[in-house]
Design a protein around this motif. Sequence first.
Motif, PDB file in Angstrom:
ATOM      1  N   ASN A 352     -15.799   3.381  -5.119  1.00  0.00           N
ATOM      2  CA  ASN A 352     -15.180   2.245  -5.818  1.00  0.00           C
ATOM      3  C   ASN A 352     -13.881   2.639  -6.507  1.00  0.00           C
ATOM      4  OD1 ASN A 352     -17.373   0.536  -5.091  1.00  0.00           O
ATOM      5  ND2 ASN A 352     -18.565   1.355  -6.805  1.00  0.00           N
ATOM      6  N   ASP A 353     -13.144   3.573  -5.925  1.00  0.00           N
ATOM      7  CA  ASP A 353     -11.855   4.006  -6.481  1.00  0.00           C
ATOM      8  C   ASP A 353     -10.901   2.813  -6.493  1.00  0.00           C
ATOM      9  OD1 ASP A 353      -9.280   5.247  -6.908  1.00  0.00           O
ATOM     10  OD2 ASP A 353     -10.233   7.145  -6.359  1.00  0.00           O
ATOM     11  N   PRO A 354     -10.339   2.452  -7.663  1.00  0.00           N
ATOM     12  CA  PRO A 354      -9.471   1.268  -7.753  1.00  0.00           C
ATOM     13  C   PRO A 354      -8.155   1.423  -6.994  1.00  0.00           C
ATOM     14  CG  PRO A 354      -9.460   2.503  -9.818  1.00  0.00           C
ATOM     15  CD  PRO A 354     -10.523   3.096  -8.976  1.00  0.00           C
ATOM     16  N   ARG A 355      -7.796   2.653  -6.638  1.00  0.00           N
ATOM     17  CA  ARG A 355      -6.538   2.877  -5.918  1.00  0.00           C
ATOM     18  C   ARG A 355      -6.622   2.433  -4.460  1.00  0.00           C
ATOM     19  NH1 ARG A 355      -5.851   9.100  -6.439  1.00  0.00           N
ATOM     20  NH2 ARG A 355      -8.076   8.937  -5.926  1.00  0.00           N
ATOM     21  N   VAL A 356      -7.826   2.366  -3.902  1.00  0.00           N
ATOM     22  CA  VAL A 356      -8.003   2.064  -2.479  1.00  0.00           C
ATOM     23  C   VAL A 356      -7.977   0.554  -2.255  1.00  0.00           C
ATOM     24  CG1 VAL A 356      -9.519   2.326  -0.476  1.00  0.00           C
ATOM     25  CG2 VAL A 356      -9.375   4.157  -2.182  1.00  0.00           C
ATOM     26  N   THR A 357      -7.185   0.109  -1.287  1.00  0.00           N
ATOM     27  CA  THR A 357      -7.136  -1.318  -0.953  1.00  0.00           C
ATOM     28  C   THR A 357      -8.376  -1.699  -0.150  1.00  0.00           C
ATOM     29  OG1 THR A 357      -5.973  -0.946   1.147  1.00  0.00           O
ATOM     30  CG2 THR A 357      -4.615  -1.187  -0.836  1.00  0.00           C
ATOM     31  N   LYS A 358      -8.620  -3.007  -0.023  1.00  0.00           N
ATOM     32  CA  LYS A 358      -9.794  -3.453   0.742  1.00  0.00           C
ATOM     33  C   LYS A 358      -9.685  -3.039   2.202  1.00  0.00           C
ATOM     34  CE  LYS A 358     -11.142  -7.407  -2.127  1.00  0.00           C
ATOM     35  NZ  LYS A 358     -11.364  -8.873  -2.158  1.00  0.00           N
ATOM     36  N   PHE A 359      -8.490  -3.228   2.769  1.00  0.00           N
ATOM     37  CA  PHE A 359      -8.302  -2.824   4.169  1.00  0.00           C
ATOM     38  C   PHE A 359      -8.328  -1.300   4.289  1.00  0.00           C
ATOM     39  CE2 PHE A 359      -5.696  -1.982   7.991  1.00  0.00           C
ATOM     40  CZ  PHE A 359      -6.455  -2.686   8.918  1.00  0.00           C
ATOM     41  N   GLY A 360      -7.829  -0.629   3.243  1.00  0.00           N
ATOM     42  CA  GLY A 360      -7.857   0.834   3.236  1.00  0.00           C
ATOM     43  C   GLY A 360      -9.281   1.362   3.240  1.00  0.00           C
ATOM     44  N   LYS A 361     -10.173   0.698   2.509  1.00  0.00           N
ATOM     45  CA  LYS A 361     -11.578   1.105   2.484  1.00  0.00           C
ATOM     46  C   LYS A 361     -12.193   0.956   3.861  1.00  0.00           C
ATOM     47  CE  LYS A 361     -15.850   0.376  -0.128  1.00  0.00           C
ATOM     48  NZ  LYS A 361     -16.510  -0.396  -1.203  1.00  0.00           N
ATOM     49  N   PHE A 362     -11.833  -0.132   4.552  1.00  0.00           N
ATOM     50  CA  PHE A 362     -12.312  -0.351   5.917  1.00  0.00           C
ATOM     51  C   PHE A 362     -11.851   0.772   6.840  1.00  0.00           C
ATOM     52  CE2 PHE A 362     -11.106  -1.931  10.131  1.00  0.00           C
ATOM     53  CZ  PHE A 362     -12.337  -2.336  10.627  1.00  0.00           C
ATOM     54  N   MET A 363     -10.571   1.154   6.727  1.00  0.00           N
ATOM     55  CA  MET A 363     -10.031   2.215   7.576  1.00  0.00           C
ATOM     56  C   MET A 363     -10.685   3.559   7.287  1.00  0.00           C
ATOM     57  SD  MET A 363      -5.947   1.603   8.082  1.00  0.00           S
ATOM     58  CE  MET A 363      -5.540   1.810   6.336  1.00  0.00           C
ATOM     59  N   ARG A 364     -10.879   3.854   6.006  1.00  0.00           N
ATOM     60  CA  ARG A 364     -11.456   5.144   5.625  1.00  0.00           C
ATOM     61  C   ARG A 364     -12.885   5.300   6.145  1.00  0.00           C
ATOM     62  NH1 ARG A 364      -9.728   8.199   1.029  1.00  0.00           N
ATOM     63  NH2 ARG A 364      -7.567   7.761   0.497  1.00  0.00           N
ATOM     64  N   LYS A 365     -13.658   4.232   6.067  1.00  0.00           N
ATOM     65  CA  LYS A 365     -15.045   4.285   6.521  1.00  0.00           C
ATOM     66  C   LYS A 365     -15.136   4.643   8.000  1.00  0.00           C
ATOM     67  CE  LYS A 365     -17.910   3.463   3.109  1.00  0.00           C
ATOM     68  NZ  LYS A 365     -18.988   4.437   2.782  1.00  0.00           N
ATOM     69  N   ARG A 366     -14.112   4.230   8.762  1.00  0.00           N
ATOM     70  CA  ARG A 366     -14.127   4.451  10.214  1.00  0.00           C
ATOM     71  C   ARG A 366     -13.114   5.494  10.658  1.00  0.00           C
ATOM     72  NH1 ARG A 366     -15.580   0.015   8.312  1.00  0.00           N
ATOM     73  NH2 ARG A 366     -17.280  -1.235   9.205  1.00  0.00           N
ATOM     74  N   SER A 367     -12.523   6.193   9.673  1.00  0.00           N
ATOM     75  CA  SER A 367     -11.563   7.284   9.933  1.00  0.00           C
ATOM     76  C   SER A 367     -10.320   6.806  10.681  1.00  0.00           C
ATOM     77  CB  SER A 367     -12.226   8.423  10.715  1.00  0.00           C
ATOM     78  OG  SER A 367     -13.302   8.976   9.991  1.00  0.00           O
ATOM     79  N   ILE A 368     -10.027   5.510  10.623  1.00  0.00           N
ATOM     80  CA  ILE A 368      -8.831   4.992  11.291  1.00  0.00           C
ATOM     81  C   ILE A 368      -7.574   5.517  10.611  1.00  0.00           C
ATOM     82  CG2 ILE A 368      -7.536   2.876  11.823  1.00  0.00           C
ATOM     83  CD1 ILE A 368     -10.236   1.443  12.074  1.00  0.00           C
ATOM     84  N   ASP A 369      -7.648   5.742   9.292  1.00  0.00           N
ATOM     85  CA  ASP A 369      -6.477   6.233   8.557  1.00  0.00           C
ATOM     86  C   ASP A 369      -6.037   7.619   9.011  1.00  0.00           C
ATOM     87  OD1 ASP A 369      -8.909   7.185   7.424  1.00  0.00           O
ATOM     88  OD2 ASP A 369      -7.821   7.833   5.646  1.00  0.00           O
ATOM     89  N   GLU A 370      -6.921   8.355   9.733  1.00  0.00           N
ATOM     90  CA  GLU A 370      -6.606   9.720  10.167  1.00  0.00           C
ATOM     91  C   GLU A 370      -5.840   9.745  11.494  1.00  0.00           C
ATOM     92  OE1 GLU A 370      -7.458  12.088   8.167  1.00  0.00           O
ATOM     93  OE2 GLU A 370      -9.232  11.425   7.050  1.00  0.00           O
ATOM     94  N   LEU A 371      -5.751   8.628  12.201  1.00  0.00           N
ATOM     95  CA  LEU A 371      -5.178   8.624  13.550  1.00  0.00           C
ATOM     96  C   LEU A 371      -3.747   9.153  13.642  1.00  0.00           C
ATOM     97  CD1 LEU A 371      -6.652   5.288  14.989  1.00  0.00           C
ATOM     98  CD2 LEU A 371      -7.440   7.636  15.360  1.00  0.00           C
ATOM     99  N   PRO A 372      -2.857   8.893  12.657  1.00  0.00           N
ATOM    100  CA  PRO A 372      -1.494   9.451  12.762  1.00  0.00           C
ATOM    101  C   PRO A 372      -1.443  10.975  12.800  1.00  0.00           C
ATOM    102  CG  PRO A 372      -1.544   7.667  11.164  1.00  0.00           C
ATOM    103  CD  PRO A 372      -2.963   7.966  11.519  1.00  0.00           C
TER     104      PRO A 372
END
Length: 467
Positions: A352-372
């Motif tokens: 529940n880190d307030p810095r993370v956006t809702k879409f960011g939380k979705f990406m992190r759960k599925r490791s999509i943010d790591e693709l770059p």
Amino acid sequence: MIKDNQKYFNQMHVVIDAIVLIFSYVVAWILRYRTNLFGIPVRSLAFNSYMMMLLLIVPGYLLFYFWFNLYTPKRVQGRRKELVNLLKANTVGLLIIILVLYMLKQEHFARSMLFLFYGLNVLLEVIVRNIIRYILMEIRRRGFNQKHILLVGYSRSTEEYIDRILSFPEWGYTIRGILDDHAIAGTSYQGIKVMGRIENLMIILSANKLDEIAITLGLNEYYRLEEIVALCEKSGVHTKFIPDYHNIIPTKPYTEDLMGLPVINIRHVPLSNTFNAMIKRMIDIVGALLCIIFFSPVMLLAVIGIKVTSPGPLIYRQIRVGIHNRSFEMYKFRSMKIQKPEEERKAWTVKNDPRVTKFGKFMRKRSIDELPQFFNVLKGDMSLVGPRPERPFFVTKFREEIPRYMIKHQVRPGITGWAQVNGYRGDTSIRKRIDYDLYYIENCSVGLDVKILFLTVFRGFSNKNAY
């Protein structure tokens, strides 16, 4: 008795392998020339001509199996290592057969049948060897075909050795007792008792049928090592040494021979070999390019999602520490709100880190943010598989708190790794993570990388520890 059993077992194993080789070869011929599975069968050579090749194949392959250590005891030999050696032996055998046919100008001998034989033989050998392994494990688990061992010396390595032996009864080891000059006779650990002093070794050997002696002296008694080894070898019983400094020396030490003087390297890193490093780099480049193409639709959707849900740049660049302690910019899809550099916390993201956006939380759960990070791989900053890189702040902190932490920087960091597929991502034990990273560094191979990538597909993309 154990030696006689082992000799008999090896003889039986050779016979079984010979039967499997003949069976695989004949079935390959039947599939090629008695079915239409591989096109219309057109034979230029008689059946007898093909079968004559078995006179070369059977003894040749059995010799390769010896060379590639496929007849070593299966007590503690891993399945993966056996599979790799089996593939090596069969591949060498296939190449030699093709070379012999080429030199003899046997153009009509179907190469397709040889490839069928290769696949069938590997498959059947794996099945048969695993059946044998299972049968032996069950026999040993029930208390038969045991190796009886005496431990000389009481130390940390003694207790750890006993723990492992008792945890794996299928290995077929029975520890009869311990000899030590400092522990009181009758002292017990996990039911294994100290039987007396080391000087009583010869008396105990004469009264007991033992198969092995394991020297497990403590570090403070190494000055007696030469004396005790001489005493053990005088007994004629096979002797092995379990060092009390195994937390320093790796399980697969790299030794050098300086004109008869053995030199043990503290850490064996397979990727320090130029050939191994070159192969891994080629796989990284090809793999990264394929992944960029394959995941391009997902990355496009991620770009749109970030742009729509949060103002700011699409890519987040963060300084991480890589190979040889060199810093680099690691790329990620931005999953947090924009912050000033001085406001950025020097801590992992928490639930529940307030810095993370809702879409960011979705990406992190599925490791999509790591693709770059596939672009980091192309640049040479990272690898597809390796220890995860950390920020300089954490590196400075952990290098003082955790022994051997800095060893992870002897190889390129990875997008995924052995620690990650075993559940150590995000807010988890850093010490456990380092243990897994060190195992990877010391055992790195193409086979292990493939296994990690395979497990990542099923375990790594969904991350319960990512917030």
